[in-house]
Motif scaffolding. Structure first.
Motif, PDB file in Angstrom:
ATOM      1  N   MET A 105       0.829  -1.214   0.000  1.00 53.09           N
ATOM      2  CA  MET A 105       0.000   0.000   0.000  1.00 53.09           C
ATOM      3  C   MET A 105       0.861   1.262   0.000  1.00 53.09           C
ATOM      4  O   MET A 105       0.487   2.268  -0.607  1.00 53.09           O
ATOM      5  N   GLN A 106       2.007   1.229   0.657  1.00 48.79           N
ATOM      6  CA  GLN A 106       2.916   2.374   0.626  1.00 48.79           C
ATOM      7  C   GLN A 106       3.445   2.600  -0.784  1.00 48.79           C
ATOM      8  O   GLN A 106       3.509   3.738  -1.250  1.00 48.79           O
ATOM      9  N   TYR A 107       3.826   1.520  -1.458  1.00 49.13           N
ATOM     10  CA  TYR A 107       4.305   1.644  -2.829  1.00 49.13           C
ATOM     11  C   TYR A 107       3.216   2.164  -3.758  1.00 49.13           C
ATOM     12  O   TYR A 107       3.467   3.039  -4.599  1.00 49.13           O
ATOM     13  N   VAL A 108       2.006   1.633  -3.611  1.00 49.21           N
ATOM     14  CA  VAL A 108       0.892   2.086  -4.447  1.00 49.21           C
ATOM     15  C   VAL A 108       0.618   3.563  -4.190  1.00 49.21           C
ATOM     16  O   VAL A 108       0.395   4.336  -5.136  1.00 49.21           O
ATOM     17  N   SER A 109       0.651   3.978  -2.930  1.00 51.83           N
ATOM     18  CA  SER A 109       0.428   5.390  -2.596  1.00 51.83           C
ATOM     19  C   SER A 109       1.501   6.281  -3.216  1.00 51.83           C
ATOM     20  O   SER A 109       1.182   7.343  -3.762  1.00 51.83           O
ATOM     21  N   CYS A 110       2.744   5.851  -3.147  1.00 50.68           N
ATOM     22  CA  CYS A 110       3.834   6.637  -3.739  1.00 50.68           C
ATOM     23  C   CYS A 110       3.681   6.750  -5.252  1.00 50.68           C
ATOM     24  O   CYS A 110       3.904   7.817  -5.823  1.00 50.68           O
ATOM     25  N   VAL A 111       3.288   5.670  -5.893  1.00 50.17           N
ATOM     26  CA  VAL A 111       3.093   5.698  -7.346  1.00 50.17           C
ATOM     27  C   VAL A 111       1.948   6.636  -7.714  1.00 50.17           C
ATOM     28  O   VAL A 111       2.065   7.432  -8.658  1.00 50.17           O
ATOM     29  N   LEU A 112       0.847   6.581  -6.971  1.00 55.12           N
ATOM     30  CA  LEU A 112      -0.279   7.467  -7.265  1.00 55.12           C
ATOM     31  C   LEU A 112       0.074   8.932  -7.033  1.00 55.12           C
ATOM     32  O   LEU A 112      -0.336   9.808  -7.805  1.00 55.12           O
ATOM     33  N   ILE A 113       0.836   9.202  -6.003  1.00 52.47           N
ATOM     34  CA  ILE A 113       1.277  10.573  -5.745  1.00 52.47           C
ATOM     35  C   ILE A 113       2.188  11.051  -6.870  1.00 52.47           C
ATOM     36  O   ILE A 113       2.063  12.186  -7.345  1.00 52.47           O
ATOM     37  N   ALA A 114       3.090  10.191  -7.308  1.00 55.44           N
ATOM     38  CA  ALA A 114       3.998  10.561  -8.402  1.00 55.44           C
ATOM     39  C   ALA A 114       3.226  10.821  -9.686  1.00 55.44           C
ATOM     40  O   ALA A 114       3.504  11.796 -10.406  1.00 55.44           O
ATOM     41  N   ILE A 115       2.239   9.985 -10.001  1.00 52.96           N
ATOM     42  CA  ILE A 115       1.436  10.188 -11.214  1.00 52.96           C
ATOM     43  C   ILE A 115       0.652  11.487 -11.111  1.00 52.96           C
ATOM     44  O   ILE A 115       0.591  12.263 -12.071  1.00 52.96           O
TER      45      ILE A 115
END
Length: 108
Positions: free
Chosen positions: A7-17
Motif C-alpha cells: 500500500m505504501q508503494y501504491v500510494s507513492c506511485v499514485l502521488i507521483a502520477i
C-alpha cells in the motif's frame, strides 16, 4: 510481501502520477499560450510533454538518490508517461465518471 508495504508503494506511485500530471498540465498551459503553438492539438502536446518530462524527472530522481538505472525502469517510466498523459488530458473526469457509475443508487 506485507500488505502495508504494498500500500505504501501504491500510494507513492499514485502521488507521483498526480504530481507529474499536474506538472505536465501546467507546462501544457504555458506552451499553448505561446503564439503559433496554440494551433497544435492539446492531446498531442500533452503526450509529447509527458514522454519528455517523465523520463527526465526519473533520471534526475535516480541521480539524486545515487541509484543505478536499469532498462526495465526506463520501460516502466515510458509506460507511466502514457498514464500521466491520460490523467493530464482528462483522466480525472474519467475516474469521477467511473466512480459515479459504481455508486449504489436508490430506486425512487
Amino acid at each position: 510481501m506485507d500488505v502495508n508495504v504494498i500500500m505504501q508503494y501504491v500510494s507513492c506511485v499514485l502521488i507521483a502520477i498526480g504530481a507529474m500530471a499536474f506538472f505536465v498540465s501546467a507546462v501544457t498551459q504555458v506552451i499553448k499560450s505561446w503564439p503559433k503553438l496554440d494551433q497544435l492539438p492539446t492531446s498531442a502536446v500533452v503526450i509529447v510533454l509527458s514522454l519528455i518530462l517523465c523520463p527526465v524527472t526519473f533520471v534526475a530522481l535516480m541521480s539524486y538518490l545515487k541509484q543505478p538505472i536499469e532498462w526495465y525502469m526506463v520501460f516502466a517510466c515510458i509506460l507511466a508517461a502514457f498514464i500521466v498523459a491520460l490523467v493530464a488530458m482528462d483522466g480525472w473526469e474519467r475516474v469521477k465518471e467511473i466512480w459515479n457509475r459504481t455508486q449504489y443508487k436508490k430506486a425512487k
